[in-house]
Design a protein around this motif. Structure first.
Motif, PDB file in Angstrom:
ATOM      1  N   GLN A  41      29.537  91.629   5.792  1.00 24.75           N
ATOM      2  CA  GLN A  41      30.768  90.954   6.178  1.00 24.75           C
ATOM      3  C   GLN A  41      31.353  90.121   5.039  1.00 24.75           C
ATOM      4  O   GLN A  41      32.328  89.401   5.218  1.00 24.75           O
ATOM      5  N   GLY A  42      30.723  90.208   3.864  1.00 25.92           N
ATOM      6  CA  GLY A  42      31.212  89.441   2.727  1.00 25.92           C
ATOM      7  C   GLY A  42      30.553  88.085   2.561  1.00 25.92           C
ATOM      8  O   GLY A  42      30.840  87.354   1.616  1.00 25.92           O
ATOM      9  N   TYR A  43      29.629  87.759   3.475  1.00 26.06           N
ATOM     10  CA  TYR A  43      28.896  86.491   3.389  1.00 26.06           C
ATOM     11  C   TYR A  43      27.871  86.582   2.265  1.00 26.06           C
ATOM     12  O   TYR A  43      27.143  87.561   2.139  1.00 26.06           O
ATOM     13  N   ILE A  44      27.815  85.554   1.442  1.00 20.28           N
ATOM     14  CA  ILE A  44      26.789  85.482   0.405  1.00 20.28           C
ATOM     15  C   ILE A  44      26.425  84.021   0.189  1.00 20.28           C
ATOM     16  O   ILE A  44      27.305  83.168   0.042  1.00 20.28           O
ATOM     17  N   GLU A  45      25.133  83.721   0.229  1.00 22.34           N
ATOM     18  CA  GLU A  45      24.702  82.320   0.166  1.00 22.34           C
ATOM     19  C   GLU A  45      23.360  82.210  -0.548  1.00 22.34           C
ATOM     20  O   GLU A  45      22.474  83.055  -0.376  1.00 22.34           O
ATOM     21  N   GLN A  46      23.234  81.157  -1.348  1.00 26.45           N
ATOM     22  CA  GLN A  46      21.973  80.844  -2.016  1.00 26.45           C
ATOM     23  C   GLN A  46      21.199  79.860  -1.130  1.00 26.45           C
ATOM     24  O   GLN A  46      21.714  78.804  -0.767  1.00 26.45           O
ATOM     25  N   HIS A  47      19.975  80.219  -0.780  1.00 28.10           N
ATOM     26  CA  HIS A  47      19.144  79.368   0.067  1.00 28.10           C
ATOM     27  C   HIS A  47      18.089  78.663  -0.782  1.00 28.10           C
ATOM     28  O   HIS A  47      17.536  79.243  -1.716  1.00 28.10           O
ATOM     29  N   LYS A  48      17.760  77.437  -0.403  1.00 25.69           N
ATOM     30  CA  LYS A  48      16.808  76.605  -1.142  1.00 25.69           C
ATOM     31  C   LYS A  48      15.888  75.919  -0.143  1.00 25.69           C
ATOM     32  O   LYS A  48      16.344  75.292   0.808  1.00 25.69           O
ATOM     33  N   ARG A  49      14.584  76.039  -0.362  1.00 18.85           N
ATOM     34  CA  ARG A  49      13.599  75.396   0.498  1.00 18.85           C
ATOM     35  C   ARG A  49      12.503  74.779  -0.367  1.00 18.85           C
ATOM     36  O   ARG A  49      12.122  75.340  -1.404  1.00 18.85           O
ATOM     37  N   PRO A  50      11.943  73.650   0.053  1.00 15.81           N
ATOM     38  CA  PRO A  50      10.781  73.104  -0.663  1.00 15.81           C
ATOM     39  C   PRO A  50       9.633  74.109  -0.662  1.00 15.81           C
ATOM     40  O   PRO A  50       9.432  74.836   0.317  1.00 15.81           O
ATOM     41  N   ILE A  51       8.911  74.171  -1.746  1.00 17.99           N
ATOM     42  CA  ILE A  51       7.816  75.133  -1.882  1.00 17.99           C
ATOM     43  C   ILE A  51       6.815  75.014  -0.743  1.00 17.99           C
ATOM     44  O   ILE A  51       6.251  76.009  -0.284  1.00 17.99           O
ATOM     45  N   ASN A  52       6.574  73.794  -0.253  1.00 16.48           N
ATOM     46  CA  ASN A  52       5.550  73.613   0.781  1.00 16.48           C
ATOM     47  C   ASN A  52       6.108  73.672   2.202  1.00 16.48           C
ATOM     48  O   ASN A  52       5.385  73.394   3.153  1.00 16.48           O
ATOM     49  N   GLN A  53       7.384  74.043   2.393  1.00 15.17           N
ATOM     50  CA  GLN A  53       7.940  74.129   3.740  1.00 15.17           C
ATOM     51  C   GLN A  53       7.313  75.305   4.466  1.00 15.17           C
ATOM     52  O   GLN A  53       7.367  76.445   3.990  1.00 15.17           O
ATOM     53  N   GLU A  54       6.754  75.043   5.636  1.00 17.54           N
ATOM     54  CA  GLU A  54       6.024  76.084   6.353  1.00 17.54           C
ATOM     55  C   GLU A  54       6.934  77.096   7.018  1.00 17.54           C
ATOM     56  O   GLU A  54       6.690  78.289   6.962  1.00 17.54           O
ATOM     57  N   ASN A  55       7.981  76.632   7.686  1.00 14.16           N
ATOM     58  CA  ASN A  55       8.907  77.530   8.370  1.00 14.16           C
ATOM     59  C   ASN A  55      10.177  77.656   7.546  1.00 14.16           C
ATOM     60  O   ASN A  55      11.020  76.761   7.531  1.00 14.16           O
ATOM     61  N   LEU A  56      10.336  78.782   6.847  1.00 15.13           N
ATOM     62  CA  LEU A  56      11.473  78.950   5.947  1.00 15.13           C
ATOM     63  C   LEU A  56      12.762  79.279   6.694  1.00 15.13           C
ATOM     64  O   LEU A  56      13.837  79.221   6.097  1.00 15.13           O
ATOM     65  N   LEU A  57      12.657  79.629   7.968  1.00 14.45           N
ATOM     66  CA  LEU A  57      13.843  79.930   8.748  1.00 14.45           C
ATOM     67  C   LEU A  57      14.529  78.660   9.268  1.00 14.45           C
ATOM     68  O   LEU A  57      15.652  78.711   9.760  1.00 14.45           O
ATOM     69  N   GLU A  58      13.837  77.534   9.153  1.00 12.60           N
ATOM     70  CA  GLU A  58      14.453  76.244   9.491  1.00 12.60           C
ATOM     71  C   GLU A  58      15.234  75.717   8.295  1.00 12.60           C
ATOM     72  O   GLU A  58      14.957  76.091   7.160  1.00 12.60           O
ATOM     73  N   PRO A  59      16.228  74.830   8.527  1.00 16.45           N
ATOM     74  CA  PRO A  59      16.946  74.232   7.403  1.00 16.45           C
ATOM     75  C   PRO A  59      15.983  73.474   6.492  1.00 16.45           C
ATOM     76  O   PRO A  59      14.904  73.037   6.916  1.00 16.45           O
ATOM     77  N   ALA A  60      16.345  73.303   5.236  1.00 13.96           N
ATOM     78  CA  ALA A  60      15.506  72.579   4.295  1.00 13.96           C
ATOM     79  C   ALA A  60      15.278  71.164   4.789  1.00 13.96           C
ATOM     80  O   ALA A  60      16.190  70.504   5.279  1.00 13.96           O
ATOM     81  N   ARG A  61      14.029  70.703   4.640  1.00 12.25           N
ATOM     82  CA  ARG A  61      13.713  69.343   5.083  1.00 12.25           C
ATOM     83  C   ARG A  61      14.229  68.322   4.072  1.00 12.25           C
ATOM     84  O   ARG A  61      14.321  68.597   2.872  1.00 12.25           O
TER      85      ARG A  61
END
Length: 251
Positions: A231-251
């Motif tokens: 659909q033309g959506y493109i996004e860079q995602h960033k998570r802390p290395i130790n975040q257990e659930n990567l599908l949640e927003p970054a803590r």
């Protein structure tokens, strides 16, 4: 479905937290995609496809599970793992990409690169790159015993760190002229690359309009991935290395 892009994980047995983060990425994030592109420096060092260490096999198994599920896996070598070859790709169920490679990303002509070839101001590195990418030089290196190759790789890493510490920041970044040249030559309006460890999105003035250069992030304190959909959506995602659930927003 989406397509994912990652680079510069620098996976190494001495950094188990990065390996654990990659495993979470492959089991939590990757299953929702139809394709995964790895754009170089996946490993901190790769001394040859015949290095069958337990660590390497662990990573191969993670990649093979992804490709076995019917998804497309593409790998491009970087400046740290340029000895990766067809045997490794076959074990993973991956396609080994040339650098650069142009693709049609959901209707947008997109150029994929590792990025180091565009750091043309770093003349010292460019000379080494030309040597290291020579088939003859690589064959001579691969003819050495594995332990000898490990020692050579360690020496090269130490030399690289020493030289990098003495270079100005702009010298180790890509040059705009080379970006424009590559995008123009390959007739693309978007470029995705890694190498510089400077994640960002940049506008690029091309001869017939405005293009975009997306720089992927490195996996040290954070893990990064780029997600694109049809659909033309493109996004860079960033998570802390130790975040257990990567599908949640970054803590």
């Amino acid at each position: 479905m989406t397509t994912l892009f990652i680079s510069d994980l620098h996976l190494d047995a001495s950094r188990p937290e990065i390996t654990a983060a990659f495993e979470r990425f492959m089991t939590q994030v990757a299953p929702g995609s139809e394709a995964l592109y790895i754009l170089g420096d996946f490993f901190e060092v790769w001394i040859g496809d015949d290095d069958r260490s337990d660590f390497n096999q662990t990573i191969i198994n993670l990649l093979k599970a992804y490709s076995d599920s019917g998804k497309a896996l593409y790998i491009m070598v970087g400046n740290r793992d340029f000895l990766m070859g067809e045997e490794f790709a076959s074990q993973c169920g991956a396609t080994l990409l040339n650098d650069p490679t142009a693709i049609d990303l959901y209707g947008t002509p997109t150029l994929l690169m590792h990025g180091d070839s565009m750091c043309t101001k770093d003349e010292e590195y460019m000379a080494f790159r030309q040597q290291a990418r020579s088939p003859q030089w690589q064959q001579q290196l691969l003819a050495q015993p594995i332990e000898a190759r490990r020692a050579i790789a360690k020496q090269l890493r130490e030399q690289s760190k020493s030289m990098s510490s003495m270079k100005a920041e702009d010298i180790m970044d890509v040059t705009l002229e080379e970006v424009i040249r590559e995008m123009t030559e390959h007739q693309t309006t978007r470029m995705i690359h890694g190498h510089t460890h400077r994640p960002a999105r940049h506008q690029v003035e091309l001869g017939d309009g405005i293009g975009e250069r997306i720089v992927l992030g490195d996996w040290y304190h954070y893990l990064w991935w780029l997600e694109a959909d049809n659909q033309g959506y493109i996004e860079q995602h960033k998570r802390p290395i130790n975040q257990e659930n990567l599908l949640e927003p970054a803590r």
